[in-house]
Enzyme design. Structure first.
Site, PDB file in Angstrom:
ATOM      1  N   ASP A 131       0.867  -1.177   0.000  1.00 18.08           N
ATOM      2  CA  ASP A 131       0.000   0.000   0.000  1.00 18.08           C
ATOM      3  C   ASP A 131       0.907   1.231   0.000  1.00 18.08           C
ATOM      4  OD1 ASP A 131      -2.126   1.678   0.186  1.00 18.08           O
ATOM      5  OD2 ASP A 131      -2.737   1.074   2.215  1.00 18.08           O
ATOM      6  N   ASP A 169      -2.908   2.364  -6.039  1.00 20.19           N
ATOM      7  CA  ASP A 169      -1.746   2.377  -5.146  1.00 20.19           C
ATOM      8  C   ASP A 169      -1.727   1.198  -4.180  1.00 20.19           C
ATOM      9  OD1 ASP A 169      -3.910   3.101  -3.666  1.00 20.19           O
ATOM     10  OD2 ASP A 169      -2.976   4.815  -2.687  1.00 20.19           O
ATOM     11  N   GLU A 170      -2.362   0.112  -4.556  1.00 12.94           N
ATOM     12  CA  GLU A 170      -2.522  -0.975  -3.607  1.00 12.94           C
ATOM     13  C   GLU A 170      -2.667  -2.299  -4.364  1.00 12.94           C
ATOM     14  OE1 GLU A 170      -5.781  -1.794  -0.125  1.00 12.94           O
ATOM     15  OE2 GLU A 170      -6.041  -0.054  -1.398  1.00 12.94           O
TER      16      GLU A 170
END
Lengths: 368, 392
Positions: free
Chosen positions: B13, B108-109
């Site tokens: 993350d 983003d993960e």
């Protein structure tokens, strides 16, 4: 026009006519058979604008010569369904009457003047070839032709005459089938190579001529004429260049497997049961004396089939679309087939006797 | 624990991703509270807050006006999704060096299943650390990573020590990690379910483990069965990789609009190079090539073309992209703000039928691509390029 004919001969003739006549077309003339009664022969003609066929029926008694045009499929069905030995036909005004024992049909006729003139074969044919051989060459190749023509995929069969040999070749860009045979005569005053459309090629193989009948062929720059038995066929040609097929027949295959044709055919049919659209490939694992075919269809299952073969090179694996191999084996007429290979990403060469060669590209295998 | 306790799942993350990207590109913002989103006049909502801004109580989804009341000195930056997508692509490219089994959750993960990578890349803890380090090295951004035997625990773990954290949850310690967590952290517990847990006197995971399977199912239906397993750290869901991706693309927004078509051509070449490397790494082939161009007036055009057969070859796919570009540039367009290329209609190369007549060209093209890939894997992306590359 008034005549009687032998029904059996007519069934055969109309069956061939119906292979040419178009079943659905806005142009009536393309759906029709043109019937022309001359004093001692009955000529049946049909065309789809690419292929024209004229068929001579000889077991006829013509009372009144004449010419008419009827829908081929309708007449064909009537003649097939009757069981009389003889049938008679007669034109009366705008109708054609077909009469047998206890049956009477009236079919609407069309204006015969609309039917295009059919070319005839004038003079000697360019070459003569036995019907059985011609049929075999077509069967060996036509299945590999493409549905549509693109740069390397050709919707037709190449006919190439060199000396007294006729070579046929067809390719869809992934496989190439090549057959070769000896002419009975001729091959001199002819265009050296033409591409015959797939539909015409199939028609030639189906013509109801005796196997030993001599087939006369004339190859011209824009058409090919072929005479076999009572049939005279005229076809337009596929335009364009056939790819240089000699270049893709590998000469460096150093691994050879020899196997019984029917044994391989049966094994492939079994292995192909568990392939699907996503995984068309069958894995061929070659080891000394044994070929193992394996396939896997996602969410269906897997199969493994082993058969004895003659093979004594290094073990190797290669994938093929099983349909491509089955297509070849189904038309093979040799007891044994040789598969020559080089590597998993190089073409395989099947040899089925001296005159029948087939080159097929593999499919990628999943990395093991 | 799960039936397959030998799995190693990573959850990565990125820390305050949008804000971090903005700070990266602008030294004046570094170490300062940054609010991304909305517009500087104070309307809209915060789409990301830097850690400096979070210290003031700002967080994403908060109205910008409220965030500015909490932190009046914060710099407000308009979000640049194109830029974040580009950085995200870099992070995913790095992740792909560790495993092909990557399930992106958002920009983003992502989850990574590294079970199969341990034989090649070392123990799972080392892989987790290396991943963080590579991301920091190549992007100068920090990520928080959780390593656990399943997805649920991995996601919890990455959140336990943010920012720049690395938390390892094992079959031995997972119970200790879970027990004190508030029940609101349970996947699927929201505004509706939380009060019902609290009404039963359940506030933590440990409390929730008092409930039997039947009680959970009675109270929450099928979700209850799920809760029953999760509070015990059981989660059998697989990491579903990007493999079924519908398309792979790469685009860039220029700092200043570009008029020079030769420069655009070299950018397209770079981008296609990048896209195809990702394609080949996943052993995929593509049939359709897409080109996207946004001009300085924000008008965006997309053009695509489909090949006869799927391929992963640079020469064929770049040729298709170039064809699209040349057709576009004949329309005498103006300056370009954004350009991107992508491929779609993807399939695996397994079962792909090879062609008879272009074997030689095909074999040469493939060998070239493969050699370039190998050189880059060993010596880095800049070690080798195509002759027409213009280095900036």
């Amino acid at each position: 026009m008034k005549l009687r004919f032998n029904r059996e001969e007519m069934v055969e003739a109309l069956g061939t006519i119906c292979n040419v006549a178009v079943s659905r077309s806005p142009k009536d003339v393309l759906k029709c058979v043109c019937i022309e009664a001359q004093p001692d022969v009955l000529l049946l003609s049909a065309t789809d604008q690419e292929v024209g066929l004229r068929y001579s029926v000889v077991q006829v008694e013509v009372d009144e010569p004449g010419r008419t045009l009827v829908v081929a499929d309708t007449l064909g069905k009537i003649v097939r369904e009757c069981d009389d030995e003889l049938l008679s036909i007669e034109t009366e005004e705008a109708m054609l009457h077909v009469r047998g024992v206890g049956s009477h049909f009236q079919i609407v006729t069309h204006d015969p003047s609309e039917f295009p003139a059919m070319p005839t074969m004038e003079g000697e044919p360019g070459f003569v070839i036995g019907h059985a051989l011609l049929r075999r060459l077509i069967e060996w190749t036509v299945f590999a032709s493409a549905r549509e023509s693109t740069r390397y995929a050709i919707n037709g069969v190449l006919w190439e005459v060199e000396g007294d040999a006729l070579t046929m070749a067809a390719t869809d860009g992934r496989r190439l089938s090549l057959g070769r045979g000896k002419l009975d005569s001729g091959g001199l005053s002819t265009v050296p190579q033409v591409i015959v459309p797939t539909k015409a090629s199939t028609l030639f193989a189906r013509l109801p001529a005796e196997p030993e009948a001599a087939v006369g062929v004339t190859m011209a720059p824009n058409r090919l004429l072929l005479k076999a038995g009572g049939a005279l066929v005229n076809t337009s040609l596929v335009e364009g260049h056939f790819p240089k097929y000699e270049d893709v027949i590998p000469t460096d295959c150093d691994r050879k497997m020899v196997v019984g044709t029917s044994v391989l055919l049966s094994a492939l049919k079994r292995a192909a049961l568990l392939t699907n659209e996503e995984s068309k490939g069958v894995r061929l694992s070659l080891a000394e004396g044994e070929l193992t075919l394996s396939s896997r269809a996602p969410e269906q299952g897997e199969s493994t089939v082993s058969i004895p073969v003659h093979y004594d090179s290094e073990p190797m694996e290669i994938g093929f679309n099983p349909i491509f191999l089955l297509d070849v084996l189904r038309v093979a007429d040799t007891e044994e087939v040789t598969l020559a290979l080089k590597a998993a990403n190089r073409p395989g060469v099947l040899r089925l006797g001296d005159d029948f060669t087939h080159v097929v590209m593999p499919v990628n295998l999943a990395s093991a | 624990m799960s039936r397959r306790s030998e799995r190693y799942i990573l959850h990565i993350d990125m820390d305050a991703f949008f804000a971090a990207v903005e700070q990266l590109g602008n030294p004046e913002l570094q170490g300062q509270p940054v609010l991304v989103g909305g517009d500087p006049k104070g309307r809209g909502v915060v789409s990301a807050a830097s850690y400096e801004a979070r210290a003031f109580g700002c967080h994403s989804a908060m109205p910008m006006a409220q965030a500015l009341r909490l932190c009046p000195d914060a710099a407000v930056v308009r979000s640049r999704i194109d830029r974040y997508a580009e950085m995200s692509g870099e992070v995913f490219d790095i992740a792909e060096c560790f495993t092909p089994l990557i399930e992106p959750l958002s920009i983003d993960e992502a989850f990574l299943d590294i079970t199969g990578s341990t034989r090649l890349l070392g123990p799972p803890e080392k892989i987790a650390g290396d991943l963080k380090e590579r991301v920091r090295e190549q992007t100068q951004l920090t990520a928080s990573v959780g390593l656990a035997p399943n997805k649920f625990l991995a996601k919890l773990a990455s959140d336990l020590d943010k920012p720049d954290g690395l938390v390892v949850v094992t079959p031995q310690n997972f119970q200790d990690v879970l027990d004190p967590l508030p029940i609101s952290r349970l996947w699927g517990v929201g505004k509706a379910t939380l009060p019902r847990f609290e009404a039963m006197g359940i506030h933590t995971f440990k409390d929730a483990r008092r409930l039997t399977f039947e009680e959970m199912a009675r109270e929450f239906g099928s979700a209850g069965e799920h809760f029953y397993q999760l509070v015990r750290g059981i989660d059998d869901r697989e990491v579903v990789p990007d493999r079924q991706a519908k398309s792979i693309s790469h685009e860039v927004t220029f700092a200043t609009d570009v008029k020079d078509h030769d420069h655009l051509r070299s950018v397209i070449l770079d981008q296609m190079d990048h896209v195809l490397r990702r394609l080949r790494r996943q052993r995929l082939v593509a049939r359709t090539v897409n080109l996207k161009i946004r001009s300085s007036d924000f008008k965006t055009i997309t053009r695509s073309t489909t090949l006869d057969t799927a391929t992963d070859r640079m020469d064929l796919l770049l040729g298709a992209a170039s064809g699209l570009f040349e057709a576009w540039q004949r329309t005498r367009p103006g300056a370009v703000r954004l350009i991107g290329v992508g491929v779609s209609l993807l399939g695996t190369d397994e079962g792909q039928q090879l062609q008879l007549f272009e074997q030689e060209a095909d074999a040469r093209g493939r060998q070239l691509d493969r050699t370039v890939d190998e050189i880059r894997d060993r010596f880095g992306d800049d070690a080798i390029g195509r002759g027409t590359h213009i280095s900036e």
